[in-house]
Scaffold this motif. Sequence first.
Motif, PDB file in Angstrom:
ATOM      1  N   THR A 157      47.351  31.313  39.178  1.00 18.35           N
ATOM      2  CA  THR A 157      47.233  31.244  40.503  1.00 18.35           C
ATOM      3  C   THR A 157      46.628  32.405  41.331  1.00 18.35           C
ATOM      4  OG1 THR A 157      49.404  31.067  41.227  1.00 18.35           O
ATOM      5  CG2 THR A 157      48.674  28.912  40.616  1.00 18.35           C
ATOM      6  N   ALA A 158      47.224  33.533  40.636  1.00 11.59           N
ATOM      7  CA  ALA A 158      46.896  34.641  41.586  1.00 11.59           C
ATOM      8  C   ALA A 158      45.475  34.940  41.238  1.00 11.59           C
ATOM      9  CB  ALA A 158      47.677  35.860  40.944  1.00 11.59           C
ATOM     10  N   LEU A 159      45.026  34.744  40.054  1.00 10.70           N
ATOM     11  CA  LEU A 159      43.450  34.900  39.769  1.00 10.70           C
ATOM     12  C   LEU A 159      42.609  33.990  40.618  1.00 10.70           C
ATOM     13  CD1 LEU A 159      40.945  36.326  38.122  1.00 10.70           C
ATOM     14  CD2 LEU A 159      41.606  34.530  36.550  1.00 10.70           C
ATOM     15  N   PHE A 160      42.924  32.512  40.356  1.00 11.19           N
ATOM     16  CA  PHE A 160      42.218  31.630  40.869  1.00 11.19           C
ATOM     17  C   PHE A 160      42.292  31.846  42.601  1.00 11.19           C
ATOM     18  CE2 PHE A 160      43.146  28.415  37.439  1.00 11.19           C
ATOM     19  CZ  PHE A 160      41.969  29.009  36.659  1.00 11.19           C
ATOM     20  N   GLU A 184      41.162  23.349  38.529  1.00  9.15           N
ATOM     21  CA  GLU A 184      41.918  24.073  39.568  1.00  9.15           C
ATOM     22  C   GLU A 184      41.353  25.023  40.252  1.00  9.15           C
ATOM     23  OE1 GLU A 184      45.049  23.301  40.316  1.00  9.15           O
ATOM     24  OE2 GLU A 184      45.341  21.804  38.859  1.00  9.15           O
ATOM     25  N   LEU A 185      40.309  25.708  39.496  1.00 17.75           N
ATOM     26  CA  LEU A 185      39.507  26.806  40.122  1.00 17.75           C
ATOM     27  C   LEU A 185      38.535  25.985  41.133  1.00 17.75           C
ATOM     28  CD1 LEU A 185      38.594  29.538  40.969  1.00 17.75           C
ATOM     29  CD2 LEU A 185      37.117  29.410  38.658  1.00 17.75           C
ATOM     30  N   ALA A 186      37.976  24.989  40.619  1.00 18.44           N
ATOM     31  CA  ALA A 186      37.049  23.952  41.697  1.00 18.44           C
ATOM     32  C   ALA A 186      37.505  23.605  42.851  1.00 18.44           C
ATOM     33  CB  ALA A 186      36.409  22.869  40.777  1.00 18.44           C
ATOM     34  N   VAL A 275      33.907  35.194  35.244  1.00 28.43           N
ATOM     35  CA  VAL A 275      35.302  35.807  35.553  1.00 28.43           C
ATOM     36  C   VAL A 275      35.507  36.178  34.154  1.00 28.43           C
ATOM     37  CG1 VAL A 275      37.465  35.234  36.311  1.00 28.43           C
ATOM     38  CG2 VAL A 275      35.541  34.351  37.522  1.00 28.43           C
ATOM     39  N   GLU A 276      35.770  37.567  33.990  1.00 26.40           N
ATOM     40  CA  GLU A 276      36.140  37.942  32.656  1.00 26.40           C
ATOM     41  C   GLU A 276      37.040  39.321  32.698  1.00 26.40           C
ATOM     42  OE1 GLU A 276      35.639  36.739  29.599  1.00 26.40           O
ATOM     43  OE2 GLU A 276      34.294  34.992  29.964  1.00 26.40           O
ATOM     44  N   PRO A 326      36.345  44.032  41.244  1.00 24.83           N
ATOM     45  CA  PRO A 326      37.702  43.923  40.367  1.00 24.83           C
ATOM     46  C   PRO A 326      38.646  42.603  41.202  1.00 24.83           C
ATOM     47  CG  PRO A 326      37.467  46.095  41.428  1.00 24.83           C
ATOM     48  CD  PRO A 326      36.135  45.212  41.836  1.00 24.83           C
ATOM     49  N   LEU A 327      39.293  41.907  40.328  1.00 27.10           N
ATOM     50  CA  LEU A 327      40.123  40.901  40.588  1.00 27.10           C
ATOM     51  C   LEU A 327      41.486  41.076  40.118  1.00 27.10           C
ATOM     52  CD1 LEU A 327      37.744  37.619  39.502  1.00 27.10           C
ATOM     53  CD2 LEU A 327      38.445  38.333  41.976  1.00 27.10           C
ATOM     54  N   PRO A 328      42.669  40.312  40.295  1.00 28.47           N
ATOM     55  CA  PRO A 328      43.812  40.567  39.723  1.00 28.47           C
ATOM     56  C   PRO A 328      43.894  40.654  38.372  1.00 28.47           C
ATOM     57  CG  PRO A 328      43.946  38.954  41.520  1.00 28.47           C
ATOM     58  CD  PRO A 328      42.517  39.305  41.190  1.00 28.47           C
ATOM     59  N   GLN A 329      44.862  41.064  37.687  1.00 27.25           N
ATOM     60  CA  GLN A 329      45.382  41.053  36.343  1.00 27.25           C
ATOM     61  C   GLN A 329      44.333  41.766  35.326  1.00 27.25           C
ATOM     62  OE1 GLN A 329      46.587  37.011  35.739  1.00 27.25           O
ATOM     63  NE2 GLN A 329      47.920  37.326  37.469  1.00 27.25           N
TER      64      GLN A 329
END
Length: 340
Positions: A157-160, A184-186, A275-276, A326-329
């Motif tokens: 969820t942190a990423l989404f 979930e992302l949608a 998202v990679e 940049p995104l989390p993780q």
Amino acid sequence: MSDDPVRAKTPQLELMNLIIGDWKARAVYAAAELGWPDRLASGPRTAAQVAADSDTDPVATQRFLQYLSALGVFREEDGTFALTELGELLRSDREDSLRPYTLIAGSEFHRAWTGIASAVRTGQNAFEGAFQSSFFEYLSANPERGKLFDRAMAGNTALFDAIPDAYGFGAHERFVDVGGGSGELAVRLLAAHQELHGVVYDAEQSAETAKKAIADAGVADRCEVASGDFLDSVPEGGDVYLLARVLVNWPDEDCARILANCAEAAAPGARLLLVERVSGPGVDNALLLSHDTLMYVLFGGGGIRSSAEVTRLLEEAGFALDSITPLPQEFSLISAIRRS
């Protein structure tokens, strides 16, 4: 001052901690499989109470609860055991639960890893060697495990939660989430942008899961679900094409097909968002290489790519790289534009 001697970190100790890493993982898997975090959710309990609730041997339960406490999953105090912050993440009732990932990592992933030495010698896909089936064929033939994998992927969820704010989706009308899994992302994109419409596209089993998630979220009037094989084609009509954690699972030749299908479906000027995880300076290479190796174990290819490798795949498919955010993780949001 304590009289206890300071124990120096030696190479032997460091290596031993690597060697026994699987023991730690197996203990966490056992706790998740037995549902101990759920049984401690209401407060501290004795080992005897946990054993009675989970129908496990009291002596073995005591030993493993103590081991998991040493690992930081539980906390032992006055003869009882309670959840720590880590243990909370193994509860089944949390939206961000890592229990589904723990269960599949400790079962299918673990079994594939046991054959890694042979796979490295021969170049054989380790998962196929263990299961006599490709990973996605296995999930299709075992629907309950497929659903578990979808839940494992949805638990990040942190990423989404970061993605809707990382890009101006409000400037667009319709996205196509290619390989959208459980939806979930949608759901998050639609909740964050009330004028946005979407399509979730994935294999039939995942699509059925996505339909329920979208209906439960009350956004079915703005999101349709389609099933198919993105190696063959993807739905037309999106002004944004989104692939979240998709390309990492596939070798270059299949990534080229997926991206070419997106380019064929998209109009000139349409946006492609990936998202990679991207390798390079300033990232946690131990984390990236762990996932890179897992991709080899599961798929015999794919893995973490550099920005140069991603750029090449995009350009060959007809897209021009625009930005990397940049995104989390250690994930990144890679934005590209469909060339004319």
